[in-house]
Design a protein around this motif. Structure first.
Motif, short mmCIF file in Angstrom:
data_model
loop_
_atom_site.label_atom_id
_atom_site.label_comp_id
_atom_site.label_asym_id
_atom_site.label_seq_id
_atom_site.Cartn_x
_atom_site.Cartn_y
_atom_site.Cartn_z
N SER A 1 0.88 -1.16 0.00
CA SER A 1 0.00 0.00 0.00
C SER A 1 0.92 1.22 0.00
O SER A 1 1.03 1.93 -0.99
N LEU B 1 -2.28 1.16 -4.85
CA LEU B 1 -3.52 1.10 -5.62
C LEU B 1 -3.31 1.53 -7.08
O LEU B 1 -3.96 1.02 -7.99
N HIS B 2 -2.41 2.50 -7.29
CA HIS B 2 -2.30 3.10 -8.62
C HIS B 2 -1.29 2.40 -9.53
O HIS B 2 -1.13 2.79 -10.68
N GLU C 1 -8.50 6.22 -11.80
CA GLU C 1 -7.92 6.62 -10.52
C GLU C 1 -9.02 6.97 -9.52
O GLU C 1 -8.99 6.54 -8.37
N HIS C 2 -10.03 7.71 -9.97
CA HIS C 2 -11.06 8.16 -9.03
C HIS C 2 -12.01 7.05 -8.61
O HIS C 2 -12.61 7.12 -7.54
N GLY D 1 -11.01 4.10 -7.98
CA GLY D 1 -10.28 3.22 -7.05
C GLY D 1 -10.11 1.80 -7.56
O GLY D 1 -10.11 0.85 -6.80
N TYR D 2 -9.95 1.67 -8.89
CA TYR D 2 -9.82 0.34 -9.49
C TYR D 2 -8.39 -0.19 -9.39
O TYR D 2 -7.60 0.01 -10.30
#
Ligand SMILES: *Cc1c(COP(=O)(O)O)cnc(C)c1O
Length: 403
Positions: free
Chosen positions: A33, A58-59, A245-246, A248-249
């Protein structure tokens, strides 16, 4: 320019530099993370969404960026975004491109969940939809309007496997500057290039966006759920990346690892399953219980000529048998239950063959391009073709006896 290498070779020799002193072929599984910055200035100057640098697990990680790069090569794209499922890849495209007042066009034979998204969820955001016949370009053109902001294509379509008039549909989209998105799960980057669908006759003609359920061929193991969205156009990629990104994938590192392990054998699996599927489809067509077999490579199957225009050599592991009118759902269910090697369940392109019975009259808006009848959709796995044929034969025997 050097000759383009085969898919298998590309996937095995794709550029990847192992960490210093670790000269091994597999890509290490990076999990995090938190990703630490060198100092506060570095943290402040991080460039979001450049597809190279790291801010937060996440990104993107070195492992997920490697997978995205290999998939982009497979698909003939410049950019690839990973999503937690194939359906998430479809919703990503909708969320990135559609706004209240817009309309999306969806082929009548689209993947069921893509239909339901348009019918039951997008209307809550003021987004309307139309279903079109993928074999009827004139009818499709009549539905296009100022409101049309996205056109979905699927080749071949789900369950009934009509191969759309991709050339005609894409030319109509291009002429009006409407964004086209192709669900390329069936082609998997092997059957044809979604960004250049018929290079010999229509150079440069292709979809603006391609999407794949990596759950199917790229995984090949029936053990991973993941999706991908591909583009060549940087501006379009930017829009998709912004939504990605927004929303949260992110994707799990262990799933990414499984896909990296499966990609080198993708082309071999695709071609082997293609060969046994065609043989079984042709055999099934000769059976007296069956009115028609739907498979784009079979002459006479709806869309066969369009498939020839685009791909001629590759076809996926799916075919559907339309049973004669005297075989109702109950009797066809008995046939499916009698199969011993075919599992009863959704998805496809895994090692085990599967069968699912369908009553298409309940899941389409437009008339079907063939005689009515209960359908069984077969997904052919990696078992020996002779064993599968023997199993189909014994189960068809059960169908005869149930009369
Ligand atoms: C399976 C499938 C999807 C959805 O993929 P999931 O990973 O199961 O969400 C989308 N399109 C097609 C054509 C599929 O077969």
């Amino acid at each position: 320019m050097s000759k383009k290498r085969a898919i298998s070779t590309e996937q095995i020799h794709h550029p990847y530099r192992p960490p210093e002193g670790w000269n091994a072929i597999p890509v290490p599984v990076a999990k995090a993370s938190t990703v630490l910055f060198k100092n506060a200035a570095d943290l402040h100057h991080y460039k979001p969404r450049d597809g190279k640098s790291y801010r937060y697990g996440l990104h993107g990680t070195p492992t997920s960026y490697t997978l995205a790069a290999r998939l982009a090569t497979l698909e003939g794209a410049n950019h690839c975004l990973l999503t937690p499922s194939g359906l998430a890849a479809i919703t990503l495209v909708a969320m990135a491109l559609l706004r209240p007042g817009d309309e999306v066009l969806v082929p009548d034979n689209a993947y069921g969940q893509n239909r339901y998204l348009s019918e039951s969820f997008l209307p809550e955001f003021g987004i309307t939809h139309r279903f079109y016949d993928p074999l009827d370009v004139a009818g499709f053109e009549a539905l296009l309007s100022e409101k049309t902001k996205l056109v979905w294509l699927e080749a071949a379509g789900s369950i009934t496997l009509e191969f759309p008039d991709l050339i005609g549909l894409l030319r109509a989209c291009k002429a009006r500057g409407i964004v086209s998105a192709l669900d390329n799960t069936w082609g998997a980057g092997v059957a044809f290039n979604p960004f250049e669908i018929a290079p010999a006759t229509h150079p440069g003609l292709g979809a603006d966006i391609s999407m794949q359920a990596l759950t199917k061929y790229p995984s090949g193991g029936a053990d991973v759920l993941m999706g991908a969205v591909y583009t060549r156009d940087p501006a379009l990629h930017d829009k998709l990346n912004h939504a990605h990104e927004h929303l949260g994938y992110g994707v799990g590192a262990n799933d990414v690892e499984l896909l990296l392990r499966a990609l080198p054998s993708l082309e071999l699996r695709y071609r082997a399953q293609d060969a046994s599927t065609r043989a079984l489809a042709a055999w099934m067509q000769g059976r007296p219980e069956v009115a028609r077999v739907l498979h784009p490579a079979l002459p006479g199957s709806p869309g066969h000529a369009h498939w020839q225009q685009c791909s001629a050599e590759g076809a996926a592991c799916l075919f559907s048998a339309v049973f004669r009118a005297e075989y109702d759902m109950q009797r066809v269910d008995a046939f499916v239950d009698a199969l011993q090697l075919f599992g009863i369940g959704y998805s496809w392109a895994g090692p085990m063959s599967l069968a699912v019975p369908y009553d298409m009259s309940r899941s389409r808006s437009l008339p079907l391009p063939y005689e009515q009848g209960v359908i069984v959709r077969f997904a052919i796995g990696l078992e020996a073709e002779a064993d599968l044929r023997a199993d189909l034969e014994q189960a068809l025997g059960a169908l005869g006896r149930s009369a």
